[in-house]
Design an enzyme around this catalytic site. Structure first.
Site, PDB file in Angstrom:
ATOM      1  N   CYS A 134      44.691  59.948  23.708  1.00  0.00           N
ATOM      2  CA  CYS A 134      43.432  60.679  23.870  1.00  0.00           C
ATOM      3  C   CYS A 134      42.256  59.719  23.699  1.00  0.00           C
ATOM      4  O   CYS A 134      42.325  58.837  22.849  1.00  0.00           O
ATOM      5  CB  CYS A 134      43.345  61.804  22.849  1.00  0.00           C
ATOM      6  SG  CYS A 134      44.343  63.217  23.350  1.00  0.00           S
ATOM      7  N   PRO A 135      41.216  59.823  24.498  1.00  0.00           N
ATOM      8  CA  PRO A 135      40.918  60.961  25.372  1.00  0.00           C
ATOM      9  C   PRO A 135      41.426  60.820  26.801  1.00  0.00           C
ATOM     10  O   PRO A 135      41.010  61.605  27.667  1.00  0.00           O
ATOM     11  CB  PRO A 135      39.390  60.968  25.371  1.00  0.00           C
ATOM     12  CG  PRO A 135      39.034  59.513  25.330  1.00  0.00           C
ATOM     13  CD  PRO A 135      40.087  58.866  24.474  1.00  0.00           C
TER      14      PRO A 135
END
Lengths: 332, 78
Positions: free
Chosen positions: B17-18
């Protein structure tokens, strides 16, 4: 968050943009480190968007950001943080994104406060960012707008200047009071603390990377690995990345096809990547360092498996390095 | 009986992530409303971040499952 809310309260439609440079302290770092017994960390940008009830667009700028970091026109801050160029870059990107024909946004809002940060929020820097980004008077800073010249949205009456603020200086108390007045009981990390480039230790590791490779450049994997583990450079031509916990171990596993790796087999211990060209004597020293961080650190001998990226593996039995034999200068 | 929703897939395994959120965002930009996007990921952060992104954009998470390291999130594009 506050700047967006202040403008939203004037009936303006706001959408958020979050740029991912690769140096964000959040997300990746949280993903790497083990979370034993703890809930996953939130993504603050998404959390803020949910609090405000606005859309958030997360934009990958990893490649473009290299030019900002490697060749900052206005230089670096205290560490390797190119804050002025970074801010200018992000406003320029927001401008290009938001003003594309199909999106039709009229102006950009940022949460800057005059004098809050030593470099990018100086009085002289604020108009420079507006000018060099190309946003000019379409850049509105609602938290300090009252002490800056009126911008296009103020002059056109799209926003009421009198309902904006004139905050200045490093004291965040006025913002905290405003947050409470607006009903926020929690807020995300202020600027600076969310970027690895403002971190002295990280900046030292990045400088070491550039020195070792003989050029100022990086790939995403390079800067990711700087966030992980202990970095130990026993000699200019090789460096060890030694994991510190289970999450980092799992993360480094993903690089075993790219780097030679070491792992104790006679005792529990960390996975270690070897970055650089090593002679057999270097590898033996590396194995002793890895043994020093294993549960066999007090043992007379520790067996360490050394594996090449192609999967060839051999074992070395070594005496763990004594703490006195590991000079502090080796720690990057 | 209504036509079943077309299904699109996105493999975000191995991304931290992201990046899974960014990939979902890019993929959904090309999908028609009503399409179901099935996302495969390995970063546990995707379990929180992808649904959060869907909520702020008005898409519906119809299933979110973690099986060992593998995460499967099904999103109905609105």
């Amino acid at each position: 968050m506050l700047a967006a809310k202040v403008v939203m309260d004037q009936g303006i439609h706001v959408e958020g943009i979050n740029f991912f440079t690769g140096f964000c302290v959040e997300s990746h770092t949280h993903a790497i480190r083990a979370r034993e017994g703890g809930a996953p960390k939130r993504n603050n940008a998404l959390w803020v968007a949910e609090q405000l009830g606005i859309r958030l667009h997360v934009i990958d700028v990893i490649e473009e950001y290299k030019q900002v970091l490697l060749h900052p026109k206005h230089g670096y801050g205290q560490h390797l943080n190119p804050c002025l160029d970074c801010k200018t870059f992000m406003v320029r990107k927001a401008l290009a994104w938001g003003f594309m024909a199909e999106r039709g946004f009229d102006f950009i809002v940022t949460g800057e406060v005059l004098g809050q940060r030593p470099k990018s929020q100086r009085k002289a820097a604020m108009p420079m960012i507006a000018r060099e980004s190309g946003a000019d008077d379409r850049l509105l800073r609602p938290l300090c707008a009252r002490i800056l010249p009126p911008t296009l949205p103020e002059r056109e009456g799209w926003v009421d200047r009198e309902a904006l603020f004139g905050f200045h200086g490093r004291n965040r108390k006025p913002q905290i009071e405003l947050a409470q007045r607006l009903g926020f009981s929690e807020w995300a990390q202020p600027a600076g603390g969310c970027c690895f480039l403002t971190n002295a230790h990280y900046s030292r590791k990045l400088t070491d990377l550039w020195t070792a490779q003989g050029r100022k450049d990086y790939e995403l994997d390079d800067i990711m690995l700087l966030k992980v583990g202990r970095h130990i450079r026993p000699a200019p031509h090789f460096k060890l990345i030694v994991s510190r916990e289970a999450g980092e171990n799992r993360y480094l596993e993903g690089y075993r096809k790219r780097f030679p790796s070491l792992r104790p087999t006679s005792h529990l211990g960390p996975l270690c990547l070897v970055d650089g060209q090593t002679a057999p004597s270097d590898l033996a020293l590396a194995a002793r360092i890895v043994a020093r961080y294993s549960q066999g650190r007090e043992a007379a001998a520790v067996t360490v498996a050394a594996e090449d990226p192609n999967g060839e593996c051999r074992e070395l039995t070594v005496a763990p390095l004594a703490p006195a034999e590991l000079p502090p200068a080796w720690h990057v | 009986m209504s036509e079943p929703n077309p299904v699109a897939t996105l493999n975000a395994q191995g991304l931290l992530c992201p990046m899974p959120v960014i990939k979902v965002q890019e993929r959904i930009a090309d999908l028609r409303p009503g399409t179901v996007l099935e996302v495969l990921a390995t970063d546990p952060g995707a379990l929180a971040d992808v649904p959060a992104w869907c909520r702020v954009h008005g898409h519906e998470v119809i299933e979110s499952v973690q099986d060992g390291r593998e995460i499967r999130i099904r999103i109905k594009v609105n």
